[in-house]
Structure formats: structure tokens, C-alpha cells
Design a protein around this motif. Structure first.
Motif, PDB file in Angstrom:
ATOM      1  N   GLY A 160      21.594 103.301  88.832  1.00 41.51           N
ATOM      2  CA  GLY A 160      21.739 104.491  88.268  1.00 41.51           C
ATOM      3  C   GLY A 160      20.527 105.494  88.093  1.00 41.51           C
ATOM      4  N   ALA A 161      19.588 104.968  87.965  1.00 39.35           N
ATOM      5  CA  ALA A 161      18.280 105.628  87.907  1.00 39.35           C
ATOM      6  C   ALA A 161      17.695 106.093  89.229  1.00 39.35           C
ATOM      7  N   VAL A 162      17.712 105.334  90.270  1.00 40.42           N
ATOM      8  CA  VAL A 162      17.693 105.601  91.497  1.00 40.42           C
ATOM      9  C   VAL A 162      18.470 106.714  91.879  1.00 40.42           C
ATOM     10  N   CYS A 163      19.600 106.813  91.741  1.00 37.62           N
ATOM     11  CA  CYS A 163      20.620 107.899  91.785  1.00 37.62           C
ATOM     12  C   CYS A 163      20.281 109.252  91.228  1.00 37.62           C
ATOM     13  N   ALA A 164      19.887 108.968  90.195  1.00 37.43           N
ATOM     14  CA  ALA A 164      19.350 110.156  89.494  1.00 37.43           C
ATOM     15  C   ALA A 164      18.016 110.938  90.061  1.00 37.43           C
ATOM     16  N   GLU A 165      17.265 110.000  90.397  1.00 42.08           N
ATOM     17  CA  GLU A 165      16.003 110.380  91.060  1.00 42.08           C
ATOM     18  C   GLU A 165      16.259 111.114  92.606  1.00 42.08           C
ATOM     19  N   ALA A 166      17.447 110.365  93.192  1.00 43.03           N
ATOM     20  CA  ALA A 166      17.695 111.100  94.477  1.00 43.03           C
ATOM     21  C   ALA A 166      18.362 112.297  94.365  1.00 43.03           C
ATOM     22  N   GLU A 179      33.216  92.196  88.149  1.00 42.15           N
ATOM     23  CA  GLU A 179      33.832  90.824  88.542  1.00 42.15           C
ATOM     24  C   GLU A 179      33.343  90.172  89.756  1.00 42.15           C
ATOM     25  N   ALA A 180      33.148  91.179  90.799  1.00 44.96           N
ATOM     26  CA  ALA A 180      32.477  90.790  92.292  1.00 44.96           C
ATOM     27  C   ALA A 180      31.075  90.578  91.956  1.00 44.96           C
ATOM     28  N   GLU A 181      30.205  90.779  91.017  1.00 46.18           N
ATOM     29  CA  GLU A 181      28.825  90.492  90.948  1.00 46.18           C
ATOM     30  C   GLU A 181      28.003  91.629  91.663  1.00 46.18           C
ATOM     31  N   LEU A 182      28.714  92.992  91.721  1.00 44.26           N
ATOM     32  CA  LEU A 182      28.049  93.969  92.582  1.00 44.26           C
ATOM     33  C   LEU A 182      27.218  94.839  91.488  1.00 44.26           C
ATOM     34  N   CYS A 183      26.049  95.309  91.718  1.00 47.75           N
ATOM     35  CA  CYS A 183      25.622  96.653  90.951  1.00 47.75           C
ATOM     36  C   CYS A 183      26.257  97.671  91.256  1.00 47.75           C
ATOM     37  N   TYR A 184      26.626  98.415  90.342  1.00 50.64           N
ATOM     38  CA  TYR A 184      27.563  99.432  90.413  1.00 50.64           C
ATOM     39  C   TYR A 184      26.870 100.664  89.540  1.00 50.64           C
ATOM     40  N   ALA A 185      26.896 101.807  90.093  1.00 47.35           N
ATOM     41  CA  ALA A 185      26.420 103.161  89.432  1.00 47.35           C
ATOM     42  C   ALA A 185      27.331 104.071  89.775  1.00 47.35           C
ATOM     43  N   SER A 186      27.844 105.100  88.813  1.00 43.77           N
ATOM     44  CA  SER A 186      28.539 106.024  88.794  1.00 43.77           C
ATOM     45  C   SER A 186      28.084 107.322  88.934  1.00 43.77           C
ATOM     46  N   VAL A 187      28.387 108.248  89.668  1.00 46.33           N
ATOM     47  CA  VAL A 187      27.660 109.532  89.969  1.00 46.33           C
ATOM     48  C   VAL A 187      28.974 110.292  89.734  1.00 46.33           C
ATOM     49  N   ASP A 196      25.096  96.459  96.524  1.00 52.83           N
ATOM     50  CA  ASP A 196      24.862  97.395  95.436  1.00 52.83           C
ATOM     51  C   ASP A 196      26.088  98.501  95.941  1.00 52.83           C
ATOM     52  N   VAL A 197      26.883  99.171  94.894  1.00 49.59           N
ATOM     53  CA  VAL A 197      27.664 100.180  94.996  1.00 49.59           C
ATOM     54  C   VAL A 197      27.672 101.293  94.219  1.00 49.59           C
ATOM     55  N   ILE A 198      27.713 102.459  95.018  1.00 50.64           N
ATOM     56  CA  ILE A 198      27.331 103.927  94.255  1.00 50.64           C
ATOM     57  C   ILE A 198      28.700 104.434  94.341  1.00 50.64           C
ATOM     58  N   SER A 199      29.147 104.779  93.156  1.00 47.11           N
ATOM     59  CA  SER A 199      30.731 105.607  93.042  1.00 47.11           C
ATOM     60  C   SER A 199      30.410 106.911  92.963  1.00 47.11           C
ATOM     61  N   VAL A 200      31.114 107.782  93.691  1.00 50.20           N
ATOM     62  CA  VAL A 200      30.709 109.245  93.624  1.00 50.20           C
ATOM     63  C   VAL A 200      32.166 109.819  93.483  1.00 50.20           C
ATOM     64  N   SER A 201      32.202 110.501  92.268  1.00 48.52           N
ATOM     65  CA  SER A 201      33.590 111.200  92.009  1.00 48.52           C
ATOM     66  C   SER A 201      33.631 112.422  91.364  1.00 48.52           C
ATOM     67  N   ALA A 202      34.735 113.166  91.639  1.00 49.14           N
ATOM     68  CA  ALA A 202      34.616 114.436  90.952  1.00 49.14           C
ATOM     69  C   ALA A 202      35.195 114.060  89.556  1.00 49.14           C
ATOM     70  N   CYS A 203      34.758 115.093  88.493  1.00 50.54           N
ATOM     71  CA  CYS A 203      35.232 114.811  87.056  1.00 50.54           C
ATOM     72  C   CYS A 203      35.090 116.152  86.295  1.00 50.54           C
ATOM     73  N   GLY A 204      35.793 116.175  85.217  1.00 48.78           N
ATOM     74  CA  GLY A 204      35.949 117.523  84.469  1.00 48.78           C
ATOM     75  C   GLY A 204      34.722 117.000  83.086  1.00 48.78           C
ATOM     76  N   SER A 205      34.239 118.343  82.803  1.00 54.51           N
ATOM     77  CA  SER A 205      33.087 117.931  81.676  1.00 54.51           C
ATOM     78  C   SER A 205      33.601 118.300  80.166  1.00 54.51           C
ATOM     79  N   PHE A 206      33.334 117.706  79.277  1.00 54.47           N
ATOM     80  CA  PHE A 206      33.597 118.078  77.949  1.00 54.47           C
ATOM     81  C   PHE A 206      32.221 118.752  77.289  1.00 54.47           C
ATOM     82  N   ARG A 207      31.133 118.934  78.079  1.00 55.22           N
ATOM     83  CA  ARG A 207      29.792 119.192  77.330  1.00 55.22           C
ATOM     84  C   ARG A 207      29.417 120.627  78.069  1.00 55.22           C
ATOM     85  N   GLN A 208      29.145 121.713  77.175  1.00 56.76           N
ATOM     86  CA  GLN A 208      28.986 122.882  77.750  1.00 56.76           C
ATOM     87  C   GLN A 208      27.662 122.970  78.595  1.00 56.76           C
TER      88      GLN A 208
END
Length: 299
Positions: free
Chosen positions: A138-144, A197-205, A82-94
Motif C-alpha cells: 500500500g505504501a508503494v502505491c501511495a508513493e507512485a 487465503e491465497a497468500e497474496l499481498c493485497y493493496a486497495s487503492v 502481489d495484487v493491487i485492487s483499483v476501484s471506484a468508491c464514494g467518500s464519507f469525508r470532506q
């Protein structure tokens, strides 16, 4: 049930999580070159965990130069499930304010200068990206993250831009008003595609650092402002990661979404026509479905 091993891809400071035992830096060789850095391995509350600094310690890789294929191969090669991607981002929503976390569920890929697949001439495969992240993870990441005191938005479209420059005002307005995107960043593509492609569960935070330049108060994005918010986001991300073992557990059932069987019917090159050299490079990523095919064609 199989054993779970969690991979976290993110900033260089994320590995400094309290409670990691048997901690060590480990080098990994891949057929796709060297990963961004060594990986930081250990055990957190009984869960094996691997941290990979996406840009390398000291932030030495630009978004376009990150060795995405080597990174994903290295995690797969180490047994990550399982892979969790944590990255900075800009927001388009107030409502998605700096300091908030967005659990991304869709992508628009506007990158153009990066290899985007492990497969190619000699071994062709097509995986589905209709639902590009693992909803359960992703749901687990949200809960944590909520338990860590973060304001969380579940669901949102991530616009992946090439960079390294930030958007023009016209681009920012287009992505927000016409395309309906939620956040913008430079690193989740092709990372998410390669994880599938690597058959990994992937969530983006996606951790919001700014409002991009569409916002009247953020018409000129400054790196110094982003770094200030990013420091607080990193602290929150470490708290989120600290809470994941209790929610995930050390055992792992098959993914209901089928992330771990994404290649089941994806490889379309006939066994006798597969290039042996490429098949050999795919040993970690696709060995489950290509096992025994490496010697079927002289290459």
C-alpha cells in the motif's frame, strides 16, 4: 529472494498502460469457474504484470456477480505474488474529495450474497484479517500515486456494501457518523479475504468519484457524474501503475507482514479427514500447505 509478478484488478481500461511489452490476452481455467474475463499479460519495465478487468470488458458483471474466487485463483495460478485492487468508491469525508485516492487499510464487510472463502466443509481454514491489506504494498502505491500527481490519503476504512443500488441517506449517515467509515464501495469484499487465503499481498487503492448521499451537494448520486470523474481517475491510475516497477523491482523478499504465509497455521481439518475433491480445487490457492493431502480421504 523470489521473482515478483504483479496483478492489477480494476476497470477494463487499466490495461492500456504505455510501455507494456509482450502484451497478450490469455485465458485461464480455474476449478471455481471462469474469471471475469481473459487476463492481459505483459512486462512493464522488467516487471511481469497481469491485468484482470474485474467486471469484464464492457462491464458485464454486477458487483454481486463478479466471480471473485475464480479471479483470485486465476492470478495465483499464473504466479502472481502481489495484487493491487483499483476501484471506484464514494467518500464519507470532506477532505477525501472526488479525484483523490485512498489507500485503504481496514474494511467493514456488509456484503451478503457472495461466496467468501475457498475453504469449507471437508477442509476448514481460518486466516487472520486483523490487518487485511499489505502495508508495504500500500505504501508503494501511495508513493507512485503521489508521483503521478494524485492527492493521496493513506489509511481509511472501506465499507463494502452489496449493491448494486447506492446507499440510502440513513445508511450513508450511519456509516459516516456512527461507524467512522472513510469510503464506500461494492467490490473489495470478498476480494481481500480471498487474496489473504491465497497468500497474496493485497493493496486497495480506492478512487473517489463522489461524496455519497450524506453530503448536501451529493444527495442523489448520479451514474453520469460518477463516470465523468471515473475517466480522470482511470488516467491517474494508469500513471500510478506506470511508476510501480521502479519502486517494486523484479525481485521480492518475504512479506514482513506475513501475507505470503497466511495459511501456515490456518488449516485446522486433520489431513486424514480432508475432502479430496475440495483439496484438489485448492491446488493453486493452498497447494503450499496442502501438498500431499489430496489422497488422504476418499471424499
Amino acid at each position: 529472494m523470489t521473482s515478483r509478478k504483479l496483478g492489477v484488478i480494476g476497470g477494463s481500461g487499466l490495461y492500456a498502460v504505455d510501455g507494456v511489452q509482450d502484451a497478450r490476452w490469455q485465458s485461464v481455467e480455474t476449478p471455481w469457474g471462469a474469471p471475469s474475463d481473459q487476463v492481459f499479460c505483459g512486462t512493464l519495465d522488467g516487471l511481469e504484470i497481469v491485468f484482470l478487468p474485474r467486471h469484464g470488458r464492457g462491464h458485464v458483471h454486477s458487483p454481486s456477480d463478479v466471480p471473485y474466487r475464480a479471479n483470485i485463483d486465476a492470478l495465483k495460478r499464473l504466479g502472481v505474488t502481489d495484487v493491487i485492487s483499483v476501484s471506484a468508491c464514494g467518500s464519507f469525508r470532506q477532505e477525501m474529495a472526488p479525484g483523490d485516492f485512498v489507500i485503504v487499510d481496514q474494511f467493514i464487510d456488509r456484503t451478503s450474497a457472495r461466496p467468501k472463502s475457498f475453504f469449507g466443509s471437508g477442509c476448514v481454514a481460518h486466516v487472520s484479517m486483523a490487518h487485511p491489506v499489505c502495508g508495504g504494498l500500500g505504501a508503494v502505491c501511495a508513493e507512485a500515486a503521489r508521483a503521478a500527481g494524485v492527492t493521496v490519503h493513506e489509511g481509511g476504512t472501506y465499507l463494502a456494501m452489496e449493491g448494486p443500488q447506492f446507499s440510502s441517506f440513513a445508511e450513508s449517515t450511519l456509516y459516516r457518523d456512527q461507524w467512522g467509515c472513510s469510503v464506500i464501495g461494492m467490490t473489495n469484499m470478498p476480494e481481500a479475504k480471498l487474496a489473504r487465503e491465497a497468500e497474496l499481498c493485497y493493496a486497495s487503492v480506492a478512487m473517489v468519484t463522489d461524496y455519497d448521499c450524506w453530503h448536501p451537494a451529493h444527495d442523489a448520486v448520479e451514474v453520469t457524474d460518477i463516470l465523468r470523474v471515473l475517466t480522470g481517475n482511470a488516467d491517474a491510475a494508469r500513471r500510478m501503475i506506470r511508476g510501480l516497477p521502479a519502486l517494486l523491482g523484479p525481485d521480492r523478499a518475504p512479506c514482513p507482514q506475513g501475507c505470503d504465509t497466511a495459511l501456515e497455521h490456518a488449516v485446522i481439518t486433520a489431513p486424514a479427514a480432508r475432502d479430496a475433491a475440495l483439496v484438489k480445487k485448492l491446488d493453486a490457492v493452498a497447494g503450499r500447505v496442502l501438498s500431499g493431502s489430496a489422497d488422504t480421504h476418499p471424499g
